[in-house]
Design a protein around this motif. Structure first.
Motif, PDB file in Angstrom:
ATOM      1  N   TYR A   1      91.126  95.425  35.180  1.00  0.00           N
ATOM      2  CA  TYR A   1      90.654  94.243  35.738  1.00  0.00           C
ATOM      3  C   TYR A   1      90.305  92.863  34.437  1.00  0.00           C
ATOM      4  O   TYR A   1      90.979  93.407  33.649  1.00  0.00           O
ATOM      5  CB  TYR A   1      88.997  94.509  35.675  1.00  0.00           C
ATOM      6  CG  TYR A   1      89.083  95.514  37.553  1.00  0.00           C
ATOM      7  CD1 TYR A   1      89.315  97.533  37.485  1.00  0.00           C
ATOM      8  CD2 TYR A   1      88.628  95.293  38.575  1.00  0.00           C
ATOM      9  CE1 TYR A   1      88.738  97.971  38.414  1.00  0.00           C
ATOM     10  CE2 TYR A   1      87.995  95.832  39.336  1.00  0.00           C
ATOM     11  CZ  TYR A   1      88.306  96.712  39.549  1.00  0.00           C
ATOM     12  OH  TYR A   1      88.587  97.417  40.818  1.00  0.00           O
TER      13      TYR A   1
ATOM     14  N   SER B   1      84.098  98.589  48.275  1.00  0.00           N
ATOM     15  CA  SER B   1      85.512  98.724  48.618  1.00  0.00           C
ATOM     16  C   SER B   1      85.802  99.745  49.953  1.00  0.00           C
ATOM     17  O   SER B   1      84.602  99.831  50.375  1.00  0.00           O
ATOM     18  CB  SER B   1      86.028  99.765  47.325  1.00  0.00           C
ATOM     19  OG  SER B   1      85.212 101.313  47.764  1.00  0.00           O
TER      20      SER B   1
ATOM     21  N   SER C   1      97.143  99.262  39.021  1.00  0.00           N
ATOM     22  CA  SER C   1      96.474 100.494  38.736  1.00  0.00           C
ATOM     23  C   SER C   1      97.652 100.897  38.715  1.00  0.00           C
ATOM     24  O   SER C   1      98.883 100.205  38.663  1.00  0.00           O
ATOM     25  CB  SER C   1      96.204 100.717  40.352  1.00  0.00           C
ATOM     26  OG  SER C   1      96.576 100.636  41.350  1.00  0.00           O
TER      27      SER C   1
ATOM     28  N   GLU D   1      90.024 100.631  45.220  1.00  0.00           N
ATOM     29  CA  GLU D   1      90.222  99.047  44.027  1.00  0.00           C
ATOM     30  C   GLU D   1      89.033  98.901  45.130  1.00  0.00           C
ATOM     31  O   GLU D   1      88.255  98.472  45.823  1.00  0.00           O
ATOM     32  CB  GLU D   1      90.608  98.215  44.703  1.00  0.00           C
ATOM     33  CG  GLU D   1      92.500  98.372  44.341  1.00  0.00           C
ATOM     34  CD  GLU D   1      93.552  98.223  45.472  1.00  0.00           C
ATOM     35  OE1 GLU D   1      94.648  98.191  45.404  1.00  0.00           O
ATOM     36  OE2 GLU D   1      93.433  97.437  46.057  1.00  0.00           O
TER      37      GLU D   1
ATOM     38  N   PHE E   1      90.602  92.814  40.418  1.00  0.00           N
ATOM     39  CA  PHE E   1      91.093  94.206  39.833  1.00  0.00           C
ATOM     40  C   PHE E   1      92.734  93.125  39.713  1.00  0.00           C
ATOM     41  O   PHE E   1      93.790  92.085  40.076  1.00  0.00           O
ATOM     42  CB  PHE E   1      91.335  94.649  41.761  1.00  0.00           C
ATOM     43  CG  PHE E   1      93.288  95.522  42.069  1.00  0.00           C
ATOM     44  CD1 PHE E   1      94.119  95.413  42.400  1.00  0.00           C
ATOM     45  CD2 PHE E   1      92.569  96.851  40.731  1.00  0.00           C
ATOM     46  CE1 PHE E   1      94.732  95.884  42.648  1.00  0.00           C
ATOM     47  CE2 PHE E   1      93.917  97.520  40.732  1.00  0.00           C
ATOM     48  CZ  PHE E   1      94.683  96.871  41.352  1.00  0.00           C
TER      49      PHE E   1
ATOM     50  N   LEU F   1      93.429 101.540  36.560  1.00  0.00           N
ATOM     51  CA  LEU F   1      93.197 100.369  37.244  1.00  0.00           C
ATOM     52  C   LEU F   1      93.009  99.876  35.455  1.00  0.00           C
ATOM     53  O   LEU F   1      92.442  99.566  34.640  1.00  0.00           O
ATOM     54  CB  LEU F   1      92.014  99.955  38.158  1.00  0.00           C
ATOM     55  CG  LEU F   1      92.151 101.284  39.033  1.00  0.00           C
ATOM     56  CD1 LEU F   1      90.985 102.255  38.978  1.00  0.00           C
ATOM     57  CD2 LEU F   1      91.947 100.585  39.992  1.00  0.00           C
TER      58      LEU F   1
END
Lengths: 115, 115
Positions: free
Chosen positions: A36, B95, A49, B103, A46, A34
């Protein structure tokens, strides 16, 4: 030992050009990755991903590329905008047992997009 | 609000004192994480809660650190006998653990300064 490395602490790019942020990892057990984005005084948010079964994922101006053989991923931002100026963290995830799915983060790359 | 909230936003304490940091996750999120980010470092995993399961405490740096999550919602991170090296930004994330990419949504963090 750092399992997720972002070797460039900072990057400056002209508005409209492509920004490429790089990330390397060492643990072959990571199965998803991922990116960020973090503004000052805010928590990371976020961005995008990718699963380890894919080599590319695209979302608007953002594309993440994964090269499993090289244990390398990159984030491309095209075209770069001044609002993209932030710290970008790369994160890698794996199931660590006992119901726990952990993320390991790199130290971040500070992107500055110059108008 | 709909996001993760943390309090206080800033905490200055003297070495040797105990501190409590609070996290309110997003409603309905069953997974809750604590991280800390020391100056110039990436996010360091501390502890993970998932529903009613026993927490994953593998990231806690010493027995001076503890955390609890009451009623599957609010969490507090307690640091006893604080040391100067505990100074960092402490981030909480939540999450929906069942989503495939896990995420994590972050709060704004608590900046802890130990004098």
């Amino acid at each position: 030992d750092q399992q997720v490395k972002q070797n460039s602490p900072s990057l400056s790019v002209q508005e409209g050009r492509i920004s490429i942020l790089n990330c390397d990892y060492t643990n072959s057990m990571f199965d998803y990755f991922l990116w960020y984005k973090k503004y000052p005084a805010e928590g990371p948010t976020f961005l995008i991903s990718i699963s380890s079964i894919k080599d590319k994922n695209e979302d608007g101006r953002f594309t993440v590329f994964l090269n499993k053989s090289a244990k390398h991923l990159s984030l491309h931002i095209v075209p770069s905008q001044p609002g993209d100026s932030a710290v970008y963290f790369c994160a890698a995830g794996k199931y660590s047992g006992a119901g726990s799915y952990q993320l390991t983060f790199g130290k971040g790359t500070k992107l500055s997009v110059i108008p | 609000g709909a996001g993760v909230s943390q309090s206080p936003s800033n905490k200055v304490t003297e070495k040797g004192k105990d501190v409590e940091l609070r996290c309110d996750p997003i409603s309905g999120h069953t997974a809750l994480y604590w991280y800390r980010q020391s100056l110039g470092q990436g996010l360091e995993f501390l502890i993970y809660f998932q529903g009613n399961s026993a927490p994953d405490k593998s990231g806690l740096p010493s027995d001076r650190f503890s955390a609890e999550r009451t009623g599957g919602s609010v969490s507090t991170l307690t640091i006893q006998r604080t040391q100067q090296e505990d100074s960092a930004v402490y981030l909480c994330a939540s999450s929906l653990a069942r989503v495939s990419y896990n995420e994590q949504f972050f709060g704004p963090g608590t900046r802890l300064t130990v004098l």
